[in-house]
Design an enzyme around this catalytic site. Structure first.
Site, mmCIF file in Angstrom:
data_model
loop_
_atom_site.group_PDB
_atom_site.id
_atom_site.type_symbol
_atom_site.label_atom_id
_atom_site.label_comp_id
_atom_site.label_asym_id
_atom_site.label_seq_id
_atom_site.Cartn_x
_atom_site.Cartn_y
_atom_site.Cartn_z
ATOM 1 N N THR A 188 -7.172 -12.284 42.042
ATOM 2 C CA THR A 188 -6.117 -12.026 41.044
ATOM 3 C C THR A 188 -5.023 -11.180 41.701
ATOM 4 O O THR A 188 -5.220 -10.652 42.807
ATOM 5 C CB THR A 188 -6.659 -11.228 39.845
ATOM 6 O OG1 THR A 188 -6.925 -9.885 40.275
ATOM 7 C CG2 THR A 188 -7.929 -11.839 39.268
ATOM 8 N N TYR A 208 -10.773 5.070 39.022
ATOM 9 C CA TYR A 208 -11.184 3.703 38.662
ATOM 10 C C TYR A 208 -12.707 3.644 38.546
ATOM 11 O O TYR A 208 -13.263 3.107 37.583
ATOM 12 C CB TYR A 208 -10.684 2.742 39.744
ATOM 13 C CG TYR A 208 -10.883 1.273 39.436
ATOM 14 C CD1 TYR A 208 -10.002 0.592 38.594
ATOM 15 C CD2 TYR A 208 -11.937 0.550 40.005
ATOM 16 C CE1 TYR A 208 -10.177 -0.761 38.327
ATOM 17 C CE2 TYR A 208 -12.113 -0.801 39.745
ATOM 18 C CZ TYR A 208 -11.227 -1.446 38.909
ATOM 19 O OH TYR A 208 -11.401 -2.796 38.648
ATOM 20 N N ASP A 255 -0.582 -7.407 25.974
ATOM 21 C CA ASP A 255 -0.310 -6.908 27.325
ATOM 22 C C ASP A 255 0.968 -6.076 27.285
ATOM 23 O O ASP A 255 1.766 -6.210 26.351
ATOM 24 C CB ASP A 255 -0.125 -8.100 28.305
ATOM 25 C CG ASP A 255 -0.444 -7.741 29.754
ATOM 26 O OD1 ASP A 255 0.232 -6.849 30.302
ATOM 27 O OD2 ASP A 255 -1.358 -8.350 30.338
HETATM 28 P P1 NAD Z 1 -4.294 -8.036 36.872
HETATM 29 O O1 NAD Z 1 -3.508 -6.884 37.398
HETATM 30 O O2 NAD Z 1 -4.033 -9.395 37.363
HETATM 31 O O3 NAD Z 1 -4.222 -8.057 35.273
HETATM 32 C C1 NAD Z 1 -4.311 -6.876 34.512
HETATM 33 C C2 NAD Z 1 -3.435 -7.041 33.290
HETATM 34 O O4 NAD Z 1 -3.567 -5.837 32.514
HETATM 35 C C3 NAD Z 1 -1.943 -7.180 33.644
HETATM 36 O O5 NAD Z 1 -1.386 -8.288 32.953
HETATM 37 C C4 NAD Z 1 -1.336 -5.871 33.192
HETATM 38 O O6 NAD Z 1 0.004 -5.977 32.766
HETATM 39 C C5 NAD Z 1 -2.269 -5.500 32.044
HETATM 40 N N1 NAD Z 1 -2.195 -4.069 31.717
HETATM 41 C C6 NAD Z 1 -2.099 -3.027 32.571
HETATM 42 N N2 NAD Z 1 -1.990 -1.886 31.890
HETATM 43 C C7 NAD Z 1 -2.036 -2.208 30.571
HETATM 44 C C8 NAD Z 1 -1.972 -1.468 29.379
HETATM 45 N N3 NAD Z 1 -1.822 -0.121 29.409
HETATM 46 N N4 NAD Z 1 -2.058 -2.116 28.184
HETATM 47 C C9 NAD Z 1 -2.192 -3.479 28.159
HETATM 48 N N5 NAD Z 1 -2.237 -4.236 29.259
HETATM 49 C C10 NAD Z 1 -2.165 -3.604 30.462
HETATM 50 O O7 NAD Z 1 -5.814 -7.611 37.139
HETATM 51 P P2 NAD Z 1 -7.187 -8.424 37.034
HETATM 52 O O8 NAD Z 1 -7.739 -8.467 38.384
HETATM 53 O O9 NAD Z 1 -7.014 -9.651 36.235
HETATM 54 O O10 NAD Z 1 -8.049 -7.350 36.223
HETATM 55 C C11 NAD Z 1 -8.430 -7.517 34.874
HETATM 56 C C12 NAD Z 1 -9.591 -6.576 34.601
HETATM 57 O O11 NAD Z 1 -10.687 -6.906 35.468
HETATM 58 C C13 NAD Z 1 -9.282 -5.107 34.885
HETATM 59 O O12 NAD Z 1 -9.905 -4.288 33.912
HETATM 60 C C14 NAD Z 1 -9.894 -4.890 36.246
HETATM 61 O O13 NAD Z 1 -10.225 -3.536 36.463
HETATM 62 C C15 NAD Z 1 -11.116 -5.765 36.141
HETATM 63 N N6 NAD Z 1 -11.701 -6.157 37.422
HETATM 64 C C16 NAD Z 1 -10.992 -6.865 38.330
HETATM 65 C C17 NAD Z 1 -11.582 -7.225 39.534
HETATM 66 C C18 NAD Z 1 -10.862 -8.026 40.582
HETATM 67 O O14 NAD Z 1 -11.387 -8.156 41.696
HETATM 68 N N7 NAD Z 1 -9.693 -8.594 40.319
HETATM 69 C C19 NAD Z 1 -12.900 -6.830 39.794
HETATM 70 C C20 NAD Z 1 -13.600 -6.105 38.850
HETATM 71 C C21 NAD Z 1 -12.997 -5.774 37.641
#
Ligand code: NAD
Length: 237
Positions: free
Chosen positions: A180, A145, A37
């Site tokens: 999240t 996105y 991360d």
């Molecule tokens: P979050 O923001 O809680 O976690 C994302 C993590 O990715 C963070 O710890 C951040 O520091 C890290 N990150 C960001 N840029 C980075 C980089 N360049 N290199 C390495 N790490 C990096 O978000 P989340 O909700 O846990 O999302 C995780 C994944 O799930 C994402 O790909 C998001 O698009 C996807 N997603 C989330 C949801 C939702 O509703 N939360 C829905 C569909 C998809």
């Protein structure tokens, strides 16, 4: 005995949200887990942590070398890291577009490419790429996105074909709205709207996604590749 006993997993974006929940669950199923991360994990849960920007090819090489040295190989790659930057076609700044694609799409290309040899060596490699409900529909608030999450599905299917002869399976997970920090950034109104629109009447929990990822990572899914597992409480139905 857990379903991932003896396996090694790398989880990108594993310091928060879905990634953190997945890392903990894969560990509970017996895997040794490396979390990568750009930010350090909130809790010290004893997992190997490597600072890593998934958009950097150079950083991926460093992560691969460290994982192979410290954990001796890799069986599972979870390309989870992602960012959300709002913006419509008419007004999204190009920098926001470029950064979103660099993290959410190019990061996945780099991960699959960098770890392909090591995953092949394991004999049962499994890659799980993070798409989204946003990669299944047109309506949304961030064209970047949305574009990247659609692309993840295409790259996943492409990779499933390319890597099948190397005995590496490649699948995508498609979460709906999961509770999240990323979702919290959208505010209470978004949460209320989502719960109303979701047939099961609740937000998803990170464990809902973590369990699906563990299934796709394990031998239980040994005939599954090039597919998308939707976990959205029925929203897309
Ligand atoms: P979050 O923001 O809680 O976690 C994302 C993590 O990715 C963070 O710890 C951040 O520091 C890290 N990150 C960001 N840029 C980075 C980089 N360049 N290199 C390495 N790490 C990096 O978000 P989340 O909700 O846990 O999302 C995780 C994944 O799930 C994402 O790909 C998001 O698009 C996807 N997603 C989330 C949801 C939702 O509703 N939360 C829905 C569909 C998809």
């Amino acid at each position: 005995m857990g379903k991932l006993e003896g396996r090694v997993a790398v989880v990108t974006g594993g310091s928060s949200g879905i990634g953190a929940g997945t890392a903990r669950h894969l560990r509970d199923e017996g895997a040794r887990v490396c979390v990568t991360d750009i930010q350090a994990p909130g809790a010290d849960d004893g997992l190997l942590f490597l600072e890593h920007d998934v958009s950097s090819a150079h950083a991926w090489l460093r992560v691969r070398d460290q994982v192979l040295t410290e954990l001796g190989g890799v069986d599972i790659l979870v390309n989870n890291a992602g960012i959300f930057v709002p913006g419509m076609i008419a007004d999204i700044p190009l920098e926001a577009w470029d950064r979103t694609l660099a993290v959410n799409q190019t990061g996945i290309l780099l991960g699959m490419r960098t770890f392909a040899d090591a995953l092949e060596s394991s004999g049962h490699g499994s890659i799980i790429n993070m798409s989204s409900y946003a990669g299944m529909q047109g309506y949304g608030t961030s064209v970047a996105y949305q574009a990247a999450k659609w692309a993840v599905r295409g790259m996943t299917r492409f990779a499933a074909h390319e890597f099948a002869p190397r005995r590496i399976r490649v699948n995508a997970v498609v979460p709906g709205f999961i509770d999240t920090p990323m979702l919290a950034a959208g505010g209470q109104k978004l949460r209320d709207t989502v719960v109303r629109r979701t047939p099961l009447g609740r937000l998803g929990d990170v464990t809902d996604i973590a369990h699906a990822i563990a299934y796709l990572a394990s031998d239980e899914s040994s005939f599954v590749t090039g597919t998308e597992l939707v976990l959205d409480g029925g929203m897309l139905a």
